[in-house]
Design a protein around this motif. Structure first.
Motif, PDB file in Angstrom:
ATOM      1  N   SER A   8       0.839  -1.187   0.000  1.00  0.00           N
ATOM      2  CA  SER A   8       0.000   0.000   0.000  1.00  0.00           C
ATOM      3  C   SER A   8       0.879   1.244   0.000  1.00  0.00           C
ATOM      4  N   TRP A   9       0.363   2.318  -0.620  1.00  0.00           N
ATOM      5  CA  TRP A   9       1.062   3.601  -0.552  1.00  0.00           C
ATOM      6  C   TRP A   9       1.231   4.043   0.903  1.00  0.00           C
ATOM      7  N   ARG A  10       0.319   3.614   1.764  1.00  0.00           N
ATOM      8  CA  ARG A  10       0.355   4.037   3.170  1.00  0.00           C
ATOM      9  C   ARG A  10       1.263   3.167   4.038  1.00  0.00           C
ATOM     10  N   GLN A  14       7.166  -0.426   3.341  1.00  0.00           N
ATOM     11  CA  GLN A  14       7.446  -0.718   1.933  1.00  0.00           C
ATOM     12  C   GLN A  14       8.800  -0.188   1.459  1.00  0.00           C
ATOM     13  N   ASP A  30       9.825  -0.782  -7.533  1.00  0.00           N
ATOM     14  CA  ASP A  30       9.228   0.074  -6.519  1.00  0.00           C
ATOM     15  C   ASP A  30       8.123   0.888  -7.172  1.00  0.00           C
ATOM     16  N   LYS A  32       6.367   3.122  -6.100  1.00  0.00           N
ATOM     17  CA  LYS A  32       6.397   4.539  -5.747  1.00  0.00           C
ATOM     18  C   LYS A  32       7.390   5.313  -6.617  1.00  0.00           C
ATOM     19  N   THR A  39       7.475   9.253 -10.387  1.00  0.00           N
ATOM     20  CA  THR A  39       7.286   9.017  -8.951  1.00  0.00           C
ATOM     21  C   THR A  39       6.039   8.193  -8.666  1.00  0.00           C
ATOM     22  N   GLY A  40       5.616   7.420  -9.625  1.00  0.00           N
ATOM     23  CA  GLY A  40       4.469   6.534  -9.411  1.00  0.00           C
ATOM     24  C   GLY A  40       3.153   7.221  -9.687  1.00  0.00           C
ATOM     25  N   ALA A  42      -0.730   8.312  -8.983  1.00  0.00           N
ATOM     26  CA  ALA A  42      -1.664   8.670  -7.911  1.00  0.00           C
ATOM     27  C   ALA A  42      -2.922   9.242  -8.562  1.00  0.00           C
ATOM     28  N   SER A  90      -1.678  -4.254   3.299  1.00  0.00           N
ATOM     29  CA  SER A  90      -1.763  -3.800   1.916  1.00  0.00           C
ATOM     30  C   SER A  90      -3.225  -3.565   1.556  1.00  0.00           C
TER      31      SER A  90
END
Length: 146
Positions: A8-10, A14, A30, A32, A39-40, A42, A90
């Motif tokens: 998870s982004w949170r 990770q 990765d 992210k 940078t991934g 969102a 996750s």
């Protein structure tokens, strides 16, 4: 070994998992930071109000070029990996990625360093509960992957 880290982004763990595996000589994806200039993905890149979308708005957003680019980066990495590591806790995307990788015959492991809600469908995959177990798993599978 090429490893896809799904989480998870949170999840604050990770980045450390990515770092640990890279320091052991593995090629690690990765989400992210999937590429030097990326940078991934969102949802807020498409719309700052993404968390209030209707199902129809969500469906339309999946067709946005940024969503398609983010999906392509992740799927290309999943297709190219030897193994997928699910870092708990996750979310839905990471669970989907882990299941997809296993369905393609990839090696899988679940990283659970802290207490998490049990999940029956992890049966048959190692549950790694410490950094040492993660290193040992990666070393063993890297040697057997060649």
């Amino acid at each position: 070994m090429k490893i896809y880290v799904a989480s998870s982004w949170r999840n604050l763990l990770q980045p450390a998992i990515v770092s640990m595996l890279r320091s052991s000589g593995h090629e690690v994806y990765d989400f992210k930071n999937p590429a030097p200039d990326n940078t991934g993905f969102a949802w807020r890149e498409i719309d700052g109000g993404w968390d209030t979308w209707t199902p129809q708005q969500y469906r339309a957003a999946l067709e946005h070029p940024l969503a398609k680019r983010g999906f392509k980066h992740d799927m290309d990495a999943l297709r190219g990996c030897d193994a997928c590591v699910l870092v708990l806790p996750s979310g839905r995307s990471a669970s989907w990625e882990f299941g997809w990788a296993l369905g393609q015959g990839k090696i899988g492991a679940v990283v659970m360093f802290e207490k998490c809600e049990p999940e029956l469908m992890y049966l048959g995959n190692p549950i790694l509960t410490s950094p040492d177990e993660l290193f040992d798993w990666a070393e063993f599978n890297s040697a057997n992957c060649k």
